[in-house]
Design an enzyme around this catalytic site. Structure first.
Site, PDB file in Angstrom:
ATOM      1  N   PHE A 122       0.808  -1.052  -0.182  1.00 50.57           N
ATOM      2  CA  PHE A 122      -0.116  -0.178  -0.188  1.00 50.57           C
ATOM      3  C   PHE A 122       0.876   1.295  -0.343  1.00 50.57           C
ATOM      4  O   PHE A 122       0.491   2.496   0.152  1.00 50.57           O
ATOM      5  CB  PHE A 122      -0.702   0.278   1.167  1.00 50.57           C
ATOM      6  CG  PHE A 122      -1.440  -1.317   1.977  1.00 50.57           C
ATOM      7  CD1 PHE A 122      -2.614  -1.511  -0.166  1.00 50.57           C
ATOM      8  CD2 PHE A 122      -0.959  -2.112   2.601  1.00 50.57           C
ATOM      9  CE1 PHE A 122      -3.350  -2.750   0.151  1.00 50.57           C
ATOM     10  CE2 PHE A 122      -1.665  -3.796   2.694  1.00 50.57           C
ATOM     11  CZ  PHE A 122      -3.290  -4.150   1.708  1.00 50.57           C
ATOM     12  N   GLY A 152       1.006  -7.753  -4.532  1.00 49.00           N
ATOM     13  CA  GLY A 152      -0.213  -8.027  -4.333  1.00 49.00           C
ATOM     14  C   GLY A 152      -1.097  -8.457  -5.234  1.00 49.00           C
ATOM     15  O   GLY A 152      -1.502  -8.302  -5.068  1.00 49.00           O
ATOM     16  N   ILE A 209      -9.461  -3.096 -18.972  1.00 47.34           N
ATOM     17  CA  ILE A 209      -8.860  -4.221 -17.781  1.00 47.34           C
ATOM     18  C   ILE A 209      -8.541  -5.213 -18.528  1.00 47.34           C
ATOM     19  O   ILE A 209      -9.034  -5.366 -18.971  1.00 47.34           O
ATOM     20  CB  ILE A 209     -10.354  -4.099 -16.859  1.00 47.34           C
ATOM     21  CG1 ILE A 209     -10.858  -3.412 -16.618  1.00 47.34           C
ATOM     22  CG2 ILE A 209     -10.063  -5.270 -15.778  1.00 47.34           C
ATOM     23  CD1 ILE A 209     -10.245  -2.091 -15.185  1.00 47.34           C
ATOM     24  N   PRO A 230      -9.860  -9.002 -15.218  1.00 50.16           N
ATOM     25  CA  PRO A 230     -11.173  -8.343 -14.548  1.00 50.16           C
ATOM     26  C   PRO A 230     -10.530  -9.294 -12.805  1.00 50.16           C
ATOM     27  O   PRO A 230     -11.137  -8.691 -11.917  1.00 50.16           O
ATOM     28  CB  PRO A 230     -12.177  -9.101 -15.444  1.00 50.16           C
ATOM     29  CG  PRO A 230     -11.437  -8.878 -16.972  1.00 50.16           C
ATOM     30  CD  PRO A 230      -9.956  -9.454 -16.644  1.00 50.16           C
ATOM     31  N   LYS A 237      -5.138   2.712 -17.974  1.00 50.81           N
ATOM     32  CA  LYS A 237      -5.245   4.066 -17.089  1.00 50.81           C
ATOM     33  C   LYS A 237      -4.736   3.404 -15.593  1.00 50.81           C
ATOM     34  O   LYS A 237      -3.714   3.996 -14.949  1.00 50.81           O
ATOM     35  CB  LYS A 237      -6.262   4.564 -16.597  1.00 50.81           C
ATOM     36  CG  LYS A 237      -7.439   5.931 -17.692  1.00 50.81           C
ATOM     37  CD  LYS A 237      -8.615   6.085 -17.104  1.00 50.81           C
ATOM     38  CE  LYS A 237      -9.110   7.147 -18.303  1.00 50.81           C
ATOM     39  NZ  LYS A 237      -8.908   8.391 -18.397  1.00 50.81           N
ATOM     40  N   GLU A 253      -4.786   2.556  -7.515  1.00 49.20           N
ATOM     41  CA  GLU A 253      -5.155   3.868  -6.482  1.00 49.20           C
ATOM     42  C   GLU A 253      -7.025   4.644  -6.287  1.00 49.20           C
ATOM     43  O   GLU A 253      -7.259   4.947  -5.398  1.00 49.20           O
ATOM     44  CB  GLU A 253      -3.866   4.898  -6.685  1.00 49.20           C
ATOM     45  CG  GLU A 253      -2.364   3.893  -7.237  1.00 49.20           C
ATOM     46  CD  GLU A 253      -1.522   4.482  -6.256  1.00 49.20           C
ATOM     47  OE1 GLU A 253      -2.154   4.425  -4.303  1.00 49.20           O
ATOM     48  OE2 GLU A 253      -0.639   4.456  -6.258  1.00 49.20           O
TER      49      GLU A 253
END
Ligand code: MOS
Length: 732
Positions: A234, A461, A623, A626, A695, A699
């Site tokens: 993170f 992750g 994507i 998915p 893109k 986040e």
């Protein structure tokens, strides 16, 4: 886009490394078995600021198994060469371990005990007697003196605000948050002569590599960083922290490989955190809700020795259309360790203020919050005057409102009740500015028809192994099974940090480039080979699928990689690929967007907030994977729930001690806190500067979640909470 058939990209595949992870075969930093490794435990400062007056390591050194105690009185001077050209360190002078007697924050490493067993090192650490000359530390954002502001202005915000028909003046407080990845930060360091190898938990293989080379003044090829698996990050792994240096130093001093694992408590001051903020936002609009001006006064924590900055100002400049904006972003130096980016850095923080204020404005004007946002949708990026690459926020609102049942929301707060529970809905816009960093990759196709692709990125992750295998497989025309993707080694081709939602666009583009080159080599070989069924065919008409080259539209005419390479006596084909970064100067404003929707129930007498439903709708480009995207979206929303309702690092301002430096007292959402969470991705691509059309998703999914929840709490209760986390006390 590639001329290749896209078989793996877009398929909801399970993780290629899933089995290794669930069977415990995936090795994290501290789990590597290095022969002769000994253990190190850090002794950390128990004052918030001051000097060490004495260190007595006698009892520790006598403890059975203890090999060495290292501290500023006996540590060698370390070169700490400057490490420019990277964000490691940020502005200032980085913490230099054991180089002097100064204590800059509570928990700073003051000594390390090296022992043959972990138990001996831990006990030894408890025996080190450190005396201090303590000064009063300053750790309270509200009490300390801010530094010079970074400013932004367009138009005349003061005048715009003065002339506005409606004005708001709101101050938001956001608590400090810690990342708390499952895997603690850990380093295993080994010297072979003058060469240093570290197995390290890092999101930035090359960043850690460069920092260690700088600290010890080593040539680049004398340092190797290895991290095949990272158990969450993170953002906490986006720089090389002092304990990594401590491990390397301890290994050099004891001439043994050294394993150093931070305890959960030490993670709270041994690595960074999302800084606490005070965010004052003054907003003006006309009667119809058209924004006229915004003034942002933003204060954030930093350390006394480094100036940490993040992208806190972007959201206020480009989320909504308005002629007049002014911003002042001030870092407030405190006696704390240096903060670091945490998921959705800057944008997640700013969006809480901006998206809460938009909700207040909508309520004040009697306009639906989605309608208010539509009325302020810009035609171009007003911070850069660039056209948007894609910006489909309106569609996010439309799809989100429909799928969430927004029409069932009453605009009158406190109007829906089920027994003791007040029910409310809220929403917020999400915007993030994804990074794109230069990257390189290497691809090799072997004569047996399998391929290996390598880059020095990491996988904290999100599933980098899987998603990169997908793009590589399609570019090579191979199945997922026949492609091995390798990462987590500084010997592989270089990449930037695994962060900033940049990995798919950046590393993915380099991977596709390398694989395209290998495939084209094979195609060229075939069409020029008289013995190939593809001889004489235009190279542009050949595609590869399942390891077999054939004429586009005529699958019968072709042959396998294996046959082609065997007949031509080639053991392999190999190529390096690269990604140069986004176009400079930028031609388009490239951002990821979303809309977050929340429904909460608040106990009318107890003030407890229960999240009932969450939905995120994203304009995040193509994507690739998915199933992994859903994991990212759900994880980001869960992170947002944590920041909104639970997470709060509490410091005792008397001595700078973090009082809840553990997972019992620092609350994170557990399953019972997380209800139905759903993510929807708008179909489409964003080809600005990356052919994959992505893109970056990791986040934006956390941005806006806290505001959506706070707005839902207001809708449920009529109480506006401008402080995170939202506690029961605030709702009593
Ligand atoms: Mo993310 S804060 O760039 O790991």
């Amino acid at each position: 886009m590639s001329p290749q058939p896209q078989a793996a990209v877009g398929a909801p595949l399970s993780r290629v490394d899933g089995r290794l992870k669930v069977t415990g075969q995936a090795k994290y930093a501290a789990e590597h078995d290095i022969k002769g490794a000994v253990h190190a435990v850090i002794v950390d400062a128990s004052i918030g600021r001051g000097r060490i007056t004495s260190i007595d390591a006698g009892d520790a050194e006598k403890h059975p198994g203890v090999l060495r105690v290292i501290h500023h009185r006996n540590a060698p001077k370390l070169p700490y060469r400057d490490n420019p050209g990277s964000n490691n360190p940020p502005g200032g002078r980085r913490l230099r371990v054991f180089q002097d007697d100064k204590v800059l924050f509570h928990g700073q490493p003051v000594a390390v005990v090296v022992a043959t067993t972990l138990e001996a090192a831990q006990h030894g650490a408890s025996l080190v007697q450190v005396e201090y000359d303590a000064e009063q530390s300053s750790t309270d954002l509200a009490e300390a003196e801010p530094g010079e502001p970074t400013n932004y202005a367009r138009g005349d915000a003061q005048a715009g605000l003065r002339d506005a028909a409606v004005r708001l003046d709101l101050t938001y407080q956001l608590a400090r948050n810690h990342h708390n990845p499952m895997e603690p930060h850990a380093t295993l360091a080994r010297w072979d002569g003058n060469k240093l190898t570290v197995w390290d938990k890092t999101q930035w293989v090359m960043g850690t590599h460069d920092e260690l080379a700088a600290v010890f003044d080593l040539p680049a090829d004398a340092v190797r960083v290895i991290n095949p698996f990272v158990g969450g990050g993170f953002g906490s792994g986006l720089r090389c922290w002092p304990h990594t240096t401590v491990a390397a130093l301890a290994a050099r001093e004891t001439k043994r490989p050294v394993k150093l694992v931070l305890s959960r408590r030490q993670m709270y001051f041994g690595t960074g955190f999302r800084p606490a903020y005070a965010y004052r936002l003054r907003l003006g609009s006309d009667r119809r809700g058209r924004l006229t001006a915004a003034i942002h006064g933003i204060d954030a924590e930093t350390s006394s020795y480094e100036t940490f900055t993040e992208a806190i100002m972007g959201a206020g400049q480009m989320t909504y259309s308005m002629p007049n904006v002014s911003q002042a972003y001030r870092q407030v130096p405190l006696d704390v360790n240096t903060p670091i980016w945490m998921r959705g850095p800057g944008f997640a923080t700013a969006s809480f203020a901006i998206e809460s204020a938009m909700d207040e404005l909508a309520h004040k004007l009697g306009i639906d919050p989605i309608e208010l946002r539509r009325r302020n949708e810009p035609d171009e990026d007003e911070s850069s005057n660039l056209p948007f690459s894609t910006r489909r926020l309106r569609e996010c609102y439309t799809v989100g409102a429909r799928e969430f049942g927004w029409h069932r929301r009453s605009s009158r707060p406190r109007s829906r009740r089920e027994g003791d529970w007040l029910i409310g809905m809220g929403m917020a816009a999400s915007v993030y500015d994804p990074g794109r960093f230069p990257a390189e990759a290497r691809a090799r196709l072997d004569a047996d028809g399998t391929a290996v692709v390598e880059t020095a990125t990491s996988d904290m992750g999100p599933g980098t192994y899987t998603s990169q295998t997908q793009v590589a497989a399609d570019a090579l025309g191979l199945t997922m099974r026949t492609v091995t993707f390798r990462l987590g080694d500084s010997l592989y081709p270089q990449t930037g940090p695994h962060g900033g939602s940049a990995t798919m666009a950046s590393v993915g583009s380099a991977v596709v480039d390398a694989c395209d080159k290998v495939r084209r080599q094979a195609v060229k070989l075939a069409v020029e080979d008289r013995d190939s069924p593809l001889y004489g065919v235009d190279a542009g008409d050949v595609v590869v699928r399942g390891g077999r080259l054939h004429v586009k539209g005529n699958p019968a005419r072709g042959e396998t990689y294996q046959r082609l390479l065997a007949r031509n006596d080639r053991s392999h084909l190999e190529a390096r690929g690269s990604y140069a970064g986004p176009p400079t100067p930028a031609r388009r404003s490239y951002h990821a967007y979303g809309a977050a929707f929340a429904e909460v129930a608040v106990d009318a007498t107890l003030g407890l907030v229960r999240v009932r439903r969450m939905l995120g709708v994203y304009d995040a480009g193509r994507i690739i994977s998915p199933k992994l995207a859903d994991s990212q979206a759900i994880g980001g929303i869960v992170g947002g729930i944590g920041g909104a309702l639970l997470e709060h690092t509490v410091t005792d301002h008397r001595d700078g001690r973090i009082v809840n430096a553990n997972l019992a007292d620092y609350l994170v959402p557990v399953n019972a806190d997380v209800p139905e969470v759903r993510a929807i991705y708008l179909d489409g691509e964003d080809n600005d500067g990356n052919e994959l059309g992505v893109k970056g998703l990791g986040e934006v999914v956390q941005v806006g979640v806290a505001a959506a929840l706070a707005n839902a709490v207001f809708n449920a209760t009529g109480r506006r909470v401008r402080e995170l986390p939202i506690t029961a006390e605030a709702l009593l």
